[in-house]
Design a protein around this motif. Structure first.
Motif: not given
Length: 199
Positions: A5, A8, A12, A34, A36, A39-40, A65, A67, A71
């Protein structure tokens, strides 16, 4: 940071900042376990627009992944690198509408007239989802604008001549009544002349 978390949230924040100071931390985050975070990180690298991120983005084209791959392909396109174009074609043939939309974006961003425009035209013709069809059409317009393709406006069909009007014969003129004759007045009787007096 060990906590997912936290990583992430950090990725972000770096994506939102998208400054050159974020470049190295984002490259590192692009290899995070991770998806996510990856991707970020990839989105953040694309936003910065620094060509030194091309190798990191190319590596993410092989990401497990989907996505992250999408990206990365779009980020490469913004940096003028067409390495992600095959992913665009792959997504354009997907059964999932969202994937087809993303594929159309990539092909619109990276394609050429021979391959990209042809693929988008074919996808547009067979697309049944209204939202996806609109996205494909926008991608076609983007690609044409980027390649400087100006299609002539469709010729307006010549106006059909008006149907011949039926000529209705005019009714015959009504017979005119002769003017009513006024009764003649009898002439007034003449007064008898007075006899002349003899001298």
């Amino acid at each position: 940071a060990e906590d997912v978390t936290t990583r992430q949230a950090a990725a972000a924040a770096l994506e939102r900042i998208a400054s050159h100071e974020s470049l190295e931390p984002l490259k590192k985050a692009a290899e995070d376990p991770d998806p996510t975070v990856r991707q970020q990180a990839v989105r953040g690298l694309a936003s910065i627009g620094d060509k030194s991120a091309i190798d990191t983005l190319k590596a993410r084209l092989q990401d497990a992944e989907p996505q992250v791959k999408v990206q990365a392909a779009m980020g490469l396109g913004r940096l003028g690198d067409a390495s992600g174009l095959p992913i665009g074609f792959e997504l354009l043939a997907s059964e999932v509408p969202l994937h087809r939309q993303q594929g159309s974006q990539i092909v619109g961003l990276l394609g050429d007239e021979a391959g990209g425009l042809k693929a988008l035209n074919a996808a547009f013709e067979k697309e049944r989802d209204p939202g996806t069809k609109q996205m494909i059409d926008l991608a076609r317009a983007q690609l044409k604008a980027r390649l400087g393709i100006h299609e002539p406006a469709p010729a307006t069909p010549a106006a059909a001549p008006p149907p011949p009007q039926k000529t209705v014969p005019a009714p015959p003129p009504a017979p005119q009544k002769p003017p009513a004759l006024e009764p003649r007045k009898a002439p007034a009787p003449k007064k008898p002349a007075k006899p002349k007096k003899k001298p």
